[in-house]
Design a protein around this motif. Structure first.
Motif, PDB file in Angstrom:
ATOM      1  N   ASP A  14       0.826  -1.210   0.000  1.00 14.24           N
ATOM      2  CA  ASP A  14       0.000   0.000   0.000  1.00 14.24           C
ATOM      3  C   ASP A  14       0.858   1.257   0.000  1.00 14.24           C
ATOM      4  O   ASP A  14       0.560   2.230  -0.699  1.00 14.24           O
ATOM      5  N   SER A  15       1.936   1.231   0.787  1.00 11.25           N
ATOM      6  CA  SER A  15       2.820   2.388   0.861  1.00 11.25           C
ATOM      7  C   SER A  15       3.494   2.660  -0.490  1.00 11.25           C
ATOM      8  O   SER A  15       3.532   3.804  -0.962  1.00 11.25           O
ATOM      9  N   LEU A  16       4.026   1.601  -1.106  1.00 14.08           N
ATOM     10  CA  LEU A  16       4.673   1.765  -2.399  1.00 14.08           C
ATOM     11  C   LEU A  16       3.673   2.204  -3.475  1.00 14.08           C
ATOM     12  O   LEU A  16       3.976   3.094  -4.283  1.00 14.08           O
ATOM     13  N   ALA A  17       2.504   1.586  -3.482  1.00 10.60           N
ATOM     14  CA  ALA A  17       1.506   1.931  -4.492  1.00 10.60           C
ATOM     15  C   ALA A  17       1.087   3.393  -4.372  1.00 10.60           C
ATOM     16  O   ALA A  17       0.989   4.113  -5.375  1.00 10.60           O
ATOM     17  N   ASP A  18       0.863   3.859  -3.147  1.00 15.16           N
ATOM     18  CA  ASP A  18       0.470   5.258  -2.946  1.00 15.16           C
ATOM     19  C   ASP A  18       1.574   6.206  -3.420  1.00 15.16           C
ATOM     20  O   ASP A  18       1.306   7.213  -4.088  1.00 15.16           O
ATOM     21  N   GLY A  19       2.828   5.880  -3.058  1.00 10.70           N
ATOM     22  CA  GLY A  19       3.939   6.731  -3.462  1.00 10.70           C
ATOM     23  C   GLY A  19       4.110   6.775  -4.966  1.00 10.70           C
ATOM     24  O   GLY A  19       4.322   7.846  -5.552  1.00 10.70           O
ATOM     25  N   GLU A  28      -1.340  -1.120 -10.272  1.00 12.24           N
ATOM     26  CA  GLU A  28      -2.251  -2.172  -9.830  1.00 12.24           C
ATOM     27  C   GLU A  28      -1.469  -3.082  -8.892  1.00 12.24           C
ATOM     28  O   GLU A  28      -0.268  -3.301  -9.098  1.00 12.24           O
ATOM     29  N   VAL A  29      -2.135  -3.615  -7.864  1.00  8.50           N
ATOM     30  CA  VAL A  29      -1.453  -4.429  -6.856  1.00  8.50           C
ATOM     31  C   VAL A  29      -1.995  -5.851  -6.874  1.00  8.50           C
ATOM     32  O   VAL A  29      -3.203  -6.075  -6.959  1.00  8.50           O
ATOM     33  N   ALA A  30      -1.086  -6.825  -6.826  1.00  8.24           N
ATOM     34  CA  ALA A  30      -1.445  -8.236  -6.648  1.00  8.24           C
ATOM     35  C   ALA A  30      -0.724  -8.735  -5.403  1.00  8.24           C
ATOM     36  O   ALA A  30       0.410  -8.329  -5.136  1.00  8.24           O
TER      37      ALA A  30
END
Length: 220
Positions: A14-19, A28-30
């Motif tokens: 979540d932290s990496l995706a937000d950044g 997109e996250v899996a």
């Protein structure tokens, strides 16, 4: 750039995706390897940020399957296993780059930018003025003779070749090759270019100009 982030640590993902979204990436996250393959079958992505230690299907297995299928997506493997043997194994599986955990966020961004340029250019081989770099195997040669380069020298050379004859400012080289804050000064760029020139030999393929930076011409 469209990015698929495959990471089972929910907080880190979540932290990496937000950044990355704040940086302008479409993310997109899996959460596991099997979900990653499903996502790639239904969406187009330019870059895969792939944790090596995943549940259900390991990052190694995902990488192997994608390469066996001829999938051209760029793969940046992320893992806590950071020994030389681990890095070599990851690259041999078909990963384009390998970043050990824990890593600095700025270094991740630099690696992503470098892989993004490769995606834009297409192919895995960069060549100009008798200088040739294989960006997958990370090997370089001049007129067919292998070059023994340090990691920084290789990074500078790849950046210059990727520019396809365009000028690359020292600040751009710092961002891509020296992302660590304590190393960020233009003296390290000048020193690396100096030793790179010496290893490339004559005639010197690297042009330099005040206020413009460096380039490798596309001519013979």
């Amino acid at each position: 750039m469209r990015v698929l982030l495959v990471e089972d640590d929910a907080d880190l993902a979540d932290s990496l995706a937000d950044g990355l979204r704040r940086e302008g990436y479409l993310v997109e996250v899996a959460r596991d390897g099997a979900a990653a393959l499903v996502a790639l079958a239904h969406t187009e992505a330019d870059l895969l940020l792939l944790d090596r230690d995943l549940p259900a299907l390991s990052g190694d297995a995902v990488c192997r399957i994608l390469r066996q299928q001829g999938e051209p997506i760029r793969i940046l493997m992320l893992t806590a296993a950071g020994t030389l043997d681990d890095r070599v194994a990851g690259l041999d599986l078909g990963a384009d780059d390998y970043l050990p955990k824990p890593f600095a966020y700025v270094e991740l961004l630099a690696r992503m930018r470098a892989l993004g340029r490769r995606t834009a250019e297409g192919g895995t081989v960069l060549e100009a003025s008798g200088v040739r770099v294989d960006t997958v195997r990370r090997i370089a040669e001049r007129d067919g003779v292998p070059l023994r380069l340090t990691r920084k020298e290789y990074g500078v050379l790849e950046c210059l070749l990727t520019a396809r004859g365009g000028w690359v400012e020292p600040g751009e080289l710092l961002d891509d090759v020296w992302p660590d804050a304590e190393e960020r000064n233009r003296g390290v760029v000048k020193a690396a270019v100096h030793t790179l020139r010496r290893k490339l030999g004559h005639p010197d393929p690297i042009d330099s100009a005040p206020g413009r930076g460096y380039r490798i011409g596309t001519g013979a």
